[in-house]
Design a protein around this motif. Structure first.
Motif, short mmCIF file in Angstrom:
data_model
loop_
_atom_site.label_atom_id
_atom_site.label_comp_id
_atom_site.label_asym_id
_atom_site.label_seq_id
_atom_site.Cartn_x
_atom_site.Cartn_y
_atom_site.Cartn_z
N ALA A 99 7.44 9.51 5.00
CA ALA A 99 5.98 9.50 5.01
C ALA A 99 5.49 8.75 3.82
O ALA A 99 4.42 8.07 4.09
N LEU A 100 6.09 8.45 2.84
CA LEU A 100 5.50 7.60 1.84
C LEU A 100 5.67 5.96 1.95
O LEU A 100 5.50 5.26 1.05
N ASP B 56 0.95 -1.18 0.23
CA ASP B 56 0.23 0.12 0.01
C ASP B 56 0.89 1.19 0.25
O ASP B 56 0.80 2.05 1.01
N TYR C 182 2.76 4.13 -2.74
CA TYR C 182 2.64 4.64 -4.10
C TYR C 182 4.05 4.40 -4.67
O TYR C 182 5.15 5.31 -4.49
N VAL D 276 -4.27 12.80 -3.12
CA VAL D 276 -4.44 11.44 -3.17
C VAL D 276 -3.33 10.77 -2.40
O VAL D 276 -3.62 10.04 -1.67
N VAL D 277 -2.14 11.18 -2.76
CA VAL D 277 -0.92 10.48 -1.85
C VAL D 277 -0.97 11.05 -0.58
O VAL D 277 -0.59 10.15 0.48
N GLN E 93 5.89 7.57 -6.87
CA GLN E 93 5.98 8.67 -5.92
C GLN E 93 7.09 8.62 -5.00
O GLN E 93 7.97 9.15 -4.51
N ASN F 249 -2.70 8.50 1.40
CA ASN F 249 -1.84 7.28 1.74
C ASN F 249 -1.02 7.80 3.06
O ASN F 249 -0.81 6.81 3.94
N ASP G 223 -2.79 14.62 -7.51
CA ASP G 223 -2.18 13.68 -6.87
C ASP G 223 -1.49 13.96 -5.58
O ASP G 223 -1.62 13.03 -4.70
N LYS H 146 -6.30 6.77 -8.51
CA LYS H 146 -7.41 7.58 -7.63
C LYS H 146 -7.64 8.86 -8.56
O LYS H 146 -8.62 9.19 -8.91
#
Lengths: 448, 403
Positions: A408-409, A388, A390, B386-387, A393, B390, B383, B341
């Protein structure tokens, strides 16, 4: 809570040259080498000099950051060369094996009678500590931290991966012993993920078992961690490979460090893809003897997605249980970019026809099938990336090295191997694993 | 072996020189390079950027060929209408004829050639100056540009616009993959805003209409949108509109062929079906709202918006450039939203805003390209949120753990 993990996103890369289930014993190589680069995150401080006599299990070097972490010699013999690279970085410690096969005796121990501290000491001393890796950062575990859980992936989904139910056959006692020991090192659980049909792990106790199914990377431990108990900031989990558990178990049972492994020889350039037994660090030439078609061949210690390129005069990686040989692709292909393609794998259907026949096995070569470009296509990585997160990114954050964003990602949850499939399908031919590895190293330096 | 070996020797000889990128661009056009993997995965999938771009171009070929025939068909039928002759339409008798194709060859092909020649020249110059390989981005842009301009666009105007679009729209941001605005639409917007009297008239859509203005042979070149904007009834049947036997930009008229192209793009997994579908949904939604307003008698026939507002919502989907924009323009992966998304939101808003601009801007009722450019600008914002969703989820998970 369901214990079944089903992965739908991913891609099984089916290649020619799966290993047949028969094992040949290779003879003892004349030279073995331990490469410090195999132990990512350890800066070696040598304990031996050229010319020194060592026994199997005797430490060759320790980690600069923690002198308790030792890396042992796989065989008994004489240190013949310490190979250094730029800025005197140690590239390999080469040992000429003698026939005496002397082992350092660490003593037979019963994990059930030992405290966590004693087990740790025993693993340090015997050079078994490097088998324990940690997340975040995918490096050899930091012994000063306590992991929230330990994860073992008993499900190999990488291309042509060694069949664990074959290579671990009959090692139940060793695995159980090792699990008993490492279970004392965590406050949480020991998680073992197994494939549906793998009966080999039926007798394993003291673990929480999870049934995993789905395409690669279902067998990657990150995929399983994300479903079972995701890593948050500040948390640490440890990871051990099943083959390494066998070595650790044998240590407790016999008092000896035996780095003999069952290695899968895979790929289309082997005349007889099959299994051999060899000791870690063995010379590739001995492992592949009388079997390899070495005409314009790429030899890989490990699998085709994450392994390291080696030459025939190179050495087996310390952790590897697979050697793959595939043809090099250093040739031009006329109109290769627009003609219909039948003999290569593709995630798209842009005049590529691998979708017609998902069961077919391919003989892929090492051609990049295109040149390095900026990221253009979007949405394709997500189809092979089950976490889960991206992926694009995160990759971009890792490229421009924004630590806040990296964190964070989901930077704590990934390892380079998780980006092997996205790298494989990348239309822009970007080096994803390298980007992730460098980013993780930076995070470890700045945040870890 | 001969050609392959000779080219290889040449490549080695000029390696590292200034001209190497230009040479390599041509070399890799002929041969897939002999590069092998170093580090990372040892094998790679068959797709590269050239193949991806080539797939898009293939999906545009039917539209281009149709546009060439349509150029001639519109020319001749406009003349016939001006003379008061009505002829029965037949596909082979009056559409797929050599006369029609000839008009296409003399009018459309030069646009394609000029677009590619000028655009690729700019790309080559930048690649040589900056010392990077020629990236494939312009292969698709170069094909899109002639398809979204009116047929009577002068070639010099197109050249100026292409130079502007490629330099300002793309290269200043760092080249392919880095641009914020769709280069093809930047070119279109430049034409529209730099030469408004030429571009927004009702003459440029049919070959020769401009030349004949004021003479005894004057013909009309008005598009359906223009007709509606003036609150008049269109002379074209729904069937004509769907098949594309109507005036308009060269490639945008045939909804049928565009949908076939879309099917091909979606099947090959090159185009994003999320964007295509959501754009149509967005456009239909706005169209329905306007239909509702008309039905509620809020806007009556006296209003200047009535003509376009009262057009049934499904008709909005097949006239003008909406279908073409949804399938070929909005899906450009570099300038669209990058998250799945985000793509839904992005596409929906493009469709929604397209119809809004179309209705409220009767002077130039083609809102699609403006809507897409607008959403190009907002795509990173979409984007971002959306990010962030997450990221928040991850933070929340950590908090639950510590609490």
């Amino acid at each position: 809570m369901s214990k079944d993990i089903r992965i739908t996103k991913g891609l099984d890369i089916k290649l020619v040259g799966e290993a047949k289930k028969s094992t040949t014993k290779t003879s003892l190589s004349s030279t073995y080498a331990i490469k410090p680069d195999d132990f990512h995150g350890i800066t070696p401080k040598l304990l031996v000099k050229e010319g020194a006599e060592v026994k199997a299990g005797q430490a060759l070097f320790y980690s600069k950051s923690d002198e308790r972490i030792l890396v042992p010699s796989p065989v008994s013999g004489k240190v013949v060369e310490i190979k250094r690279g730029a800025r005197r970085k140690v590239l390999a410690v080469k040992i000429a094996a003698n026939a005496k096969n002397e082992h350092t005796d660490f003593g037979v121990k019963k994990p059930s009678d030992m405290s966590a501290q004693e087990i740790k000491e025993h693993l340090f001393l015997s050079g078994c500590w490097p088998f324990i890796k940690q997340r975040p950062f995918d490096v050899v575990a930091n012994p000063n931290q306590t992991p929230k859980a330990i994860f073992i992936s008993g499900y190999a989904t990488a291309p042509l991966a060694a069949d664990l139910s074959y290579t671990l056959n009959g090692k139940e006692l060793e695995i159980n012993t090792a699990i008993e020991a490492i279970a004392k090192l965590t406050e949480g659980k020991v998680h073992l993920s197994v494939g549906k049909e793998e009966a080999i792990f039926n007798g394993i106790k003291n673990v929480e078992k999870h049934n995993v199914s789905g395409p690669h990377p279902a067998g990657n431990v990150s995929t399983q961690i994300a479903r079972i108990d995701p890593i948050n900031k500040g948390e640490v989990v440890w990871i051990v490979k099943p083959a390494d558990l066998v070595v650790m178990g044998e240590l407790f049972l016999t008092g000896r460090l035996n780095l003999t492994r069952t290695i899968a020889l895979t790929g289309s350039q082997f005349e007889n893809p099959q299994y051999v037994t060899a000791i870690s660090g063995a010379s590739i030439a001995d492992v592949v003897k009388n079997n390899l078609n070495n005409d314009n061949t790429r030899i890989i210690s490990g699998d085709v997605l994450t392994g390291n390129q080696v030459n025939e005069d190179g050495f087996l990686g310390y952790y590897d249980n697979q050697v793959t040989a595939i043809p090099e692709g250093d040739d031009y292909e006329f109109f290769g970019w627009n003609k219909p393609v039948f003999d290569k794998i593709s995630p798209s259907r842009a005049l590529t026809f691998s979708w017609l026949n998902p069961k077919k096995k391919y003989d892929l070569n090492t051609n990049t099938n295109g040149e390095h470009r900026a990221f253009v296509v979007t949405g394709s990585y997500e189809n092979v990336f089950p976490l889960d997160i991206y992926p694009m990114q995160l990759l971009k954050a890792f490229m421009y090295k924004d630590l806040d964003e990296m964190e964070a990602l989901g930077g704590y949850e990934v390892a380079p191997e998780d980006f092997a499939l996205t790298e494989f399908i990348c239309v822009s031919k970007q080096p994803h694993q390298k980007i992730i590895r460098e980013g993780l190293d930076l995070m470890r330096e700045e945040l870890g | 072996m001969g050609l392959k070996q000779n080219l290889h020797n040449l490549k080695e000889k000029y390696k590292g020189t200034k001209m190497a990128p230009a040479f390599n661009a041509i070399h890799t056009f002929l041969y897939l390079p002999n590069e092998v993997t170093h580090g990372g995965t040892h094998i790679k999938a068959a797709d590269d950027l050239k193949r991806t771009m080539n797939t898009v171009i293939m999906s545009l070929i039917p539209v281009l060929i149709f546009g060439m025939f349509n150029a001639g068909y519109q020319h001749f039928s406009a003349i016939e209408r001006a003379q008061g002759i009505t002829t029965e339409f037949s596909l082979f008798g009056s559409f797929l004829t050599w006369d029609n194709l000839w008009i296409g060859i003399i009018k459309v092909l030069p646009l394609v050639v000029v677009s590619y020649a000028v655009g690729l020249l700019v790309e080559f110059i930048f690649a040589v100056i900056k010392g990077h390989e020629v990236e494939e981005g312009y292969l698709v842009t170069g094909m899109l540009v002639p398809l979204i301009v009116p047929i009577d666009t002068p070639l010099w105007m197109l050249s100026v616009a292409v130079v502007f679009g490629v330099v300002i729209g793309k290269e200043v941001f760092g080249g392919t993959g880095m641009n914020i605005l769709n280069p093809a639409l930047t070119i279109r917007a430049f034409l529209f805003f730099a030469y408004p009297t030429w571009m927004s008239g009702d003459k440029v859509w049919v070959y020769d209409a401009v030349e004949r203005t004021g003479t005894a042979d004057a013909i009309s070149g008005e598009t359906i949108l223009g007709t509606y904007a003036q609150n008049s009834e269109s002379i074209y049947s729904t069937w004509d509109k769907f098949m594309g036997f109507i005036p308009g930009s060269i490639g945008e008229t045939s909804t049928l062929l565009i949908l076939l192209g879309a099917a091909f793009l979606i099947f090959t997994k090159i185009g994003s079906w999320r964007i295509i579908v959501s754009t149509f949904i967005g456009a239909a939604a706005m169209g329905l709202i306007f239909n509702g307003i008309v039905n509620a008698d809020i806007i009556t026939e006296s209003s200047k918006f009535y003509g376009l507002m009262s057009a049934p919502f499904w008709e909005h989907l097949i006239i003008g450039g909406l279908a073409f924009g949804a399938v070929y323009m909005a899906t450009d992966p570099v300038t669209a939203s990058q998250t799945n998304k985000g793509k839904w939101i992005y596409g929906f808003l493009i469709g929604f805003i397209s119809i809004m601009i179309r209705v409220f801007n009767p002077a130039y009722p083609e809102g699609v390209f403006l809507a897409i450019l607008l959403m190009n600008v907002f795509a990173p914002t979409i984007d971002h949120y959306v990010v962030q969703g997450n990221v928040k989820k991850r933070l929340k998970r950590a908090k639950v753990k510590t609490a």
